[in-house]
Design an enzyme around this catalytic site. Structure first.
Site, PDB file in Angstrom:
ATOM      1  N   ARG A  37       0.780  -1.237   0.000  1.00  0.00           N
ATOM      2  CA  ARG A  37       0.000   0.000   0.000  1.00  0.00           C
ATOM      3  C   ARG A  37       0.813   1.290   0.000  1.00  0.00           C
ATOM      4  NH1 ARG A  37      -4.018  -0.314   4.742  1.00  0.00           N
ATOM      5  NH2 ARG A  37      -2.389  -1.655   5.604  1.00  0.00           N
ATOM      6  N   ARG A  53      -4.507  -2.826  -7.544  1.00  0.00           N
ATOM      7  CA  ARG A  53      -5.389  -3.575  -6.656  1.00  0.00           C
ATOM      8  C   ARG A  53      -6.821  -3.070  -6.648  1.00  0.00           C
ATOM      9  NH1 ARG A  53      -4.780  -5.823  -1.828  1.00  0.00           N
ATOM     10  NH2 ARG A  53      -7.037  -5.749  -1.932  1.00  0.00           N
TER      11      ARG A  53
END
Lengths: 358, 358
Positions: free
Chosen positions: A45, A54
């Site tokens: 992330r 994603r």
């Protein structure tokens, strides 16, 4: 596709194959031209290109798409020029493959539909074979072809940490139900961990057979245990996993968080490299894990939120403390925080390579 | 109202005043007829009579009602026959009294409306005086009158742990914003901790003036820090608090979780007793805190969910390891879990008294 943005200058570009890469040499405690560096959760992330890829795909779904896994795994290698890739996966992927009904919920983590709390529950946990994790085999093969001389680290959770998710039904701060099971019903506990060890060995064997150059066994939550409980309830199963991979010919890394009191016992589990969090200086850790093992770590992930001069001082300190060990793989003491500026990670890689050049 | 259910048989009933109670003697490292025992969070959700009393009353609201605080504080003394009471409060009560707008949300913890992240934010944090915490003064006076010879422990959070709540805006797993502030703006960080130290000193002075026989300074989250960061950013402020109370004439206990690497530094902060979690055996802890200090702890709270024979073995082990220190106060390594059976706590008190009787 190039494997690093700085492929023409990265010191590890001199390696001909992953097996004689700087990373693998450091894991084995052999002399290296510089300290290798990678970051736990480097694929994830903190990278905008990851968040974009994603978007709209659930975590478990993403882990089962070989091309997506390969691309996510490669992103930090290209961007940062790290010395190793690590397979993008989740700790519960092999237990899902073993028939456990679960989901990975954003912001929460794994959620297990029917937690494992009895011998009958353990009985429902199947062994796995290549067919159950063919997507991992395929992802690793794609990656090895793309990575060239950069080694790929295989990824798996250790029996205790996996058991905690299964028994609690999800993440836990106290691991109270897990400990209650081990104290109240050691037979069921050991049966659960023995099965999880089998699953983990198979999951890692598939990755090594497909070309992974090392493996890391994450016992992320082992630090919740006293050394006595760790030795009684956990160590035998981690030994099973690590010893079963002794003939695989690749370095084995073993990592946990908050393991100040456990480093000696974790080293006994049989890894070539022991991962250390930021609470224990690497020179002190080296005394505890013994002179035959390399260490990995251990910058506080929160330090990457600090101004650069503070980061630089701390990176230099970690490198100096790492000299006490026969081999040192630079890493954080836990995973990259999502709020980390990726450009800082790239600068840390460059700094580690420059400062440690011999 | 009787102070214990077993007042006629409890060994500490022989003490004439709290100041020469077994608990205070053990804190001072003086010879005692048996090891004293109390439990962090003994007043709280493990007790049905607590859940009944608290029903419909918010946490912060409850902490501000002296008669309710006194009753909740007394419940575990009556039920278990522990050797000390601890003031029922919450770590954020004094900062709320200092003007910070916050709430304590069930299932979450403290939630701060405007987190403290700048020098201007720190400037909004007032000093406190007796008038701001008159409800605490009153609760302690009520308690001291009721408790008789049983000592009352005053309660406060240490500057780092308080700062973490204020900077994060609530509980945090990583303390990333807190650390980022200390690394990026040490001047603001130290100003924040200096003000929190003043608030904490006043909060504890009020409790001692009203009759508390000891104080415990909870630096619950200090274990998130490396020793170097702890010494640079935290220790000076904990020293301020503990040294400011040196003339109060009561034992000072200092506690944190996951402090394996910090015990020596935490001992230097100046407490008479260092609290130890279950990860570090008390005999090892005694070496780290030095021969002049008592220790408190350290049964894993999860162990209270185990079958009785396992608990008994572990209680005996903790008592044996505690003999290495000049004084030992039996406790858990962290707070009582809400799911703990209160009858088990009572049995542990009886066992500690019996096994340790000299």
């Amino acid at each position: 596709m190039t494997t690093t943005t700085s492929g023409d200058t990265a010191p590890h570009a001199a390696s001909a194959t992953p097996a004689d890469s700087v990373f693998v040499q450091a894991c084995r405690g052999e002399p290296v031209p510089h300290t290798p560096v990678w970051f736990m959760r480097q694929a994830g992330r903190s990278l905008p290109e990851y968040r974009e890829l994603r978007s709209g795909t659930g975590m478990l779904q993403a882990c089962r798409q070989p091309e997506l896994v390969a691309e996510i795994t490669l992103q930090p290698v290209r961007r940062h020029g790290v010395d190793a890739a690590i397979l993008f996966s989740d700790i519960v992927v092999p237990v899902a493959a073993a028939g456990v009904e679960l989901d990975i919920v954003a912001g929460t983590g794994p959620v297990i539909a029917d937690p494992v709390r009895s011998a009958a529950d353990v009985g429902r946990l199947r062994r796995i074979s290549l067919d159950d994790v063919g997507f991992v085999d395929e992802a690793v093969r794609l990656l090895v072809a793309e990575l060239g001389a950069t080694p790929l680290i295989g990824f798996a959770g250790a029996p205790f940490t996996l058991a905690s998710y299964l028994v609690e039904g999800g993440p836990s701060r106290t691991h109270a139900r897990t400990k209650a099971l081990m104290y109240a019903d050691p037979e069921t506990w050991h049966a659960l961990c023995a099965r999880l060890a089998e699953i983990t060995v198979e999951f890692l064997r598939v990755q090594v057979a497909a070309g992974a150059s090392a493996v890391q066994l994450f016992d992320s939550w082992a630090g919740a245990l006293s050394e006595a409980d760790y030795r009684r309830y956990v160590l035998p199963h981690s030994v099973t996993v690590l010893h079963s991979l002794a003939d695989a010919g690749v370095p084995r890394i073993h990592f946990g968080v908050g393991t100040a009191e456990l480093l000696g016992a974790m080293a006994e589990a049989g890894a070539d490299v022991v991962g250390v969090d930021w609470r224990t200086p690497l020179d002190a850790a080296t005394v505890r894990v013994g002179p035959d093992r390399s260490v990995q770590g251990n910058l506080d992930p929160c330090l990457l939120l600090a101004p650069w001069p503070v980061i630089e001082t701390e990176v230099r300190r970690v490198l100096a403390e790492g000299l006490a060990a026969p081999g040192h793989v630079f890493n954080l003491g836990h995973g990259v925080l999502p709020e980390t500026d990726p450009e800082v990670l790239t600068r840390v890689v460059e700094l580690v390579h420059t400062v440690s050049a011999r």
